[in-house]
Motif scaffolding. Structure first.
Motif, PDB file in Angstrom:
ATOM      1  N   LEU A 165      -4.868  -3.634  -5.506  1.00 44.31           N
ATOM      2  CA  LEU A 165      -3.584  -2.986  -5.781  1.00 44.31           C
ATOM      3  C   LEU A 165      -2.997  -3.470  -7.104  1.00 44.31           C
ATOM      4  O   LEU A 165      -2.478  -2.675  -7.895  1.00 44.31           O
ATOM      5  CB  LEU A 165      -2.598  -3.259  -4.640  1.00 44.31           C
ATOM      6  N   THR A 210      -3.451   7.173  -4.110  1.00 44.84           N
ATOM      7  CA  THR A 210      -4.043   5.859  -4.368  1.00 44.84           C
ATOM      8  C   THR A 210      -5.563   5.959  -4.417  1.00 44.84           C
ATOM      9  O   THR A 210      -6.215   5.362  -5.280  1.00 44.84           O
ATOM     10  CB  THR A 210      -3.636   4.858  -3.273  1.00 44.84           C
ATOM     11  N   GLU A 227      -7.958   4.793  -7.689  1.00 46.95           N
ATOM     12  CA  GLU A 227      -8.977   3.741  -7.706  1.00 46.95           C
ATOM     13  C   GLU A 227     -10.378   4.304  -7.961  1.00 46.95           C
ATOM     14  O   GLU A 227     -11.198   3.673  -8.637  1.00 46.95           O
ATOM     15  CB  GLU A 227      -8.942   2.936  -6.405  1.00 46.95           C
ATOM     16  N   GLY A 256      -6.661   2.398  -1.184  1.00 43.51           N
ATOM     17  CA  GLY A 256      -6.129   1.230  -1.866  1.00 43.51           C
ATOM     18  C   GLY A 256      -6.827  -0.063  -1.525  1.00 43.51           C
ATOM     19  O   GLY A 256      -6.580  -1.094  -2.166  1.00 43.51           O
ATOM     20  N   VAL A 295      -2.505  -0.852 -10.414  1.00 44.03           N
ATOM     21  CA  VAL A 295      -1.169  -0.695 -11.001  1.00 44.03           C
ATOM     22  C   VAL A 295      -1.193  -1.143 -12.462  1.00 44.03           C
ATOM     23  O   VAL A 295      -0.613  -0.489 -13.339  1.00 44.03           O
ATOM     24  CB  VAL A 295      -0.120  -1.474 -10.189  1.00 44.03           C
ATOM     25  N   PHE A 310       1.914   6.199  -7.341  1.00 39.80           N
ATOM     26  CA  PHE A 310       0.917   7.079  -7.951  1.00 39.80           C
ATOM     27  C   PHE A 310       1.188   8.550  -7.635  1.00 39.80           C
ATOM     28  O   PHE A 310       0.878   9.428  -8.446  1.00 39.80           O
ATOM     29  CB  PHE A 310      -0.488   6.677  -7.524  1.00 39.80           C
ATOM     30  N   VAL A 359       2.549   1.526  -3.551  1.00 34.02           N
ATOM     31  CA  VAL A 359       1.601   1.950  -4.575  1.00 34.02           C
ATOM     32  C   VAL A 359       1.241   3.424  -4.388  1.00 34.02           C
ATOM     33  O   VAL A 359       1.126   4.173  -5.366  1.00 34.02           O
ATOM     34  CB  VAL A 359       0.332   1.063  -4.543  1.00 34.02           C
ATOM     35  N   GLY A 360       1.087   3.869  -3.132  1.00 36.39           N
ATOM     36  CA  GLY A 360       0.814   5.277  -2.872  1.00 36.39           C
ATOM     37  C   GLY A 360       1.928   6.172  -3.371  1.00 36.39           C
ATOM     38  O   GLY A 360       1.678   7.222  -3.989  1.00 36.39           O
ATOM     39  N   LEU A 416       0.824  -1.212   0.000  1.00 36.08           N
ATOM     40  CA  LEU A 416       0.000   0.000   0.000  1.00 36.08           C
ATOM     41  C   LEU A 416       0.856   1.259   0.000  1.00 36.08           C
ATOM     42  O   LEU A 416       0.555   2.231  -0.690  1.00 36.08           O
ATOM     43  CB  LEU A 416      -0.940  -0.008   1.211  1.00 36.08           C
ATOM     44  N   GLY A 437      -1.434   8.050   0.451  1.00 31.74           N
ATOM     45  CA  GLY A 437      -2.663   7.299   0.190  1.00 31.74           C
ATOM     46  C   GLY A 437      -3.697   8.108  -0.569  1.00 31.74           C
ATOM     47  O   GLY A 437      -4.559   7.541  -1.240  1.00 31.74           O
ATOM     48  N   SER A 487      -2.660   1.563 -14.471  1.00 28.60           N
ATOM     49  CA  SER A 487      -2.113   2.886 -14.155  1.00 28.60           C
ATOM     50  C   SER A 487      -1.932   3.752 -15.395  1.00 28.60           C
ATOM     51  O   SER A 487      -2.027   4.985 -15.315  1.00 28.60           O
ATOM     52  CB  SER A 487      -0.776   2.749 -13.413  1.00 28.60           C
TER      53      SER A 487
END
Length: 469
Positions: A422, A105, A109, A273, A426, A28, A24-25, A21, A102, A429
């Protein structure tokens, strides 16, 4: 079964999600050009762009309040206290950091959820991770697995956890029997959820601002009356975050403990996420009429949940004389802190806050589960009815007993859905970046952003042309 569940939770929460998490945060945040910082004002414009939905969806403000209904729960009261107990004041700093990344993220989403939404039963918009996994990635089986995990975690078990928190708080503060509390909460829940998502949105639109506003006002009063101590507390938070000072009360300190507990509680609270909030983001009628606008709205939800509401709890605890310990943690620590600030009323205030935070979480969680059950049931209303009855049963059951294995199972289900989500965002993305560039370029040109899928054939596969015409 317990061994298997514990193993899965160790994998999900000890390795995959804590690092996944965060990674990924950060990904992005960089790929979208630090969008949550450079375009922070856009979040408010998108929330306030329209206070009205249409017959097919709810307003952006309603979508924000429903997502906040789910995000802002007992974790904002008890979870913050636990983070301070286990990681010291520095845990709060890391909660802030995980919320800031976050936000990117959450933007990603929810933008996807808007882009790939569909018309469900009665014409209402439906969407979320299950839809963009199926339509964007072409992985129907993975979408179905996600939907099942979401229904188990958010629709059923977490609602029993929230009901249990309400029963404990009301019983402890007012001496009312837990069975009675459970039945009353179930009746109140039924009145709302049997009206569907439009009814949930109408309730959340009024209740959530009231409950969050009252809690933030209490924190503001504590800040004002302890103004001279605030700089020292903020300095202590930062110092503890990097291990420069010992945690208060002699509990476990150091940078590692502060980071681990802050990150875990932050992720659990703001849900960025997890794949939960996109389910309600998809139901909104965006203003401006562009998928990115709901991404901005839900990014603001993460900011409000953690940077405001969680921080309010932390401030009230750290400015009190309550010392966290193994015996004084969770709700008890927050109650002790507010009793110091507000006298005997503090204990009742926490009980009332828990009721509102937990109850709105129940109806917010149900809204997510309804989207997932409609995806699995292909719009048949019988499965929606079955879900509603099951939710009410879990509310009553949760009020009267606590079975740790069941709650651990919910954690495993949430861990599975978050991992799937997640991977999906991605993988998609490139589409998120493309849509974001389109929105920002129109805004930079002084235009009101709009989105017509016919102008973007390169991402048209799986997007509903009727909705985005």
């Amino acid at each position: 079964m317990t061994t298997i569940i514990n193993f899965l939770n160790t994998i999900f929460w000890g390795y995959v999600l804590i690092y996944g998490l965060l990674a990924v945060g950060i990904y992005f945040t960089i790929r979208l050009g630090f969008i949550q910082f450079l375009h922070f004002g856009e979040m408010f414009r998108c929330v306030l762009g329209s206070r009205a939905g249409d017959k097919d969806g709810i307003s952006p403000f309603q979508a924000l309040t429903v997502s906040l209904a789910s995000r802002v729960g007992t974790g904002n009261i008890a979870g913050v206290a636990v983070a301070i107990t286990l990681g010291g004041p520095g845990a709060i700093f890391w909660m802030w950091m995980v919320a800031l990344v976050g936000m990117a993220t959450a933007y990603a989403e929810s933008t996807l959820a808007q882009l790939y939404k569909e018309h469900g039963p009665g014409g209402m918009y439906r969407g979320g991770p299950a839809y963009y996994i199926q339509k964007g990635l072409g992985q129907g089986w993975l979408a179905g697995l996600f939907a099942v995990a979401l229904i188990i975690a958010f629709g059923l078990i977490f609602n029993s956890v929230q009901s249990n928190s309400i029963a404990e708080a009301v019983s402890g503060a007012f001496g009312i029997n837990k069975v009675v509390v459970g039945v009353l909460v179930a009746v109140l829940t039924g009145v709302i959820i049997f009206g569907g998502i439009p009814q949930i949105a109408r309730v959340a639109e009024f209740v959530v601002p009231f409950m969050a506003g009252a809690y933030l006002l209490a924190a503001a009063w504590v800040l004002i009356t302890n103004f001279t101590e605030v700089p020292g507390v903020l300095g202590h938070i930062v110092a503890s975050a990097f291990g420069w000072s010992e945690a208060a009360g002699g509990v476990a300190g150091g940078m590692a403990a502060a980071m681990l507990n802050g990150v875990k509680r932050g992720l659990f609270s703001n849900e960025a996420g997890m794949g939960s909030a996109p389910n309600i983001a998809a139901v909104a009628v965006p203003a401006p009429h562009h998928p990115s606008s709901q991404g901005f709205v839900q990014a603001l939800g993460v900011f409000i949940d953690t940077l405001l509401v969680c921080s309010a709890t932390a401030v009230m605890i750290l400015l009190s004389g309550a010392i966290p310990s193994a015996e004084l943690t969770g709700v008890a620590l927050t109650q002790a802190a507010l009793t110091e600030h507000f006298g005997a009323f503090g204990q009742y205030f926490v009980a009332i806050a828990i009721f509102f935070f937990a109850f709105t979480s129940i109806i917010g969680n149900y809204a997510y589960a309804e989207n997932a059950i409609i995806f699995l049931g292909h719009g048949h209303q019988s499965v929606v009815l079955a879900l509603r009855v099951a939710v009410l049963g879990m509310v009553i059951w949760g009020a009267i007993q606590s079975v740790q294995t069941v709650f651990d199972f919910a954690d495993a289900s949430m861990g599975l859905m978050a991992t799937i989500n997640l991977i999906a965002i991605v993988a998609l993305s490139g589409t998120i970046a493309y849509v974001t560039r389109d929105y920002l370029s129109q805004r930079a040109a002084g235009k009101q952003p709009t989105f017509h899928i016919s102008d973007h054939p390169e991402i048209a596969l799986g997007v509903n042309h009727t909705i985005w015409k």
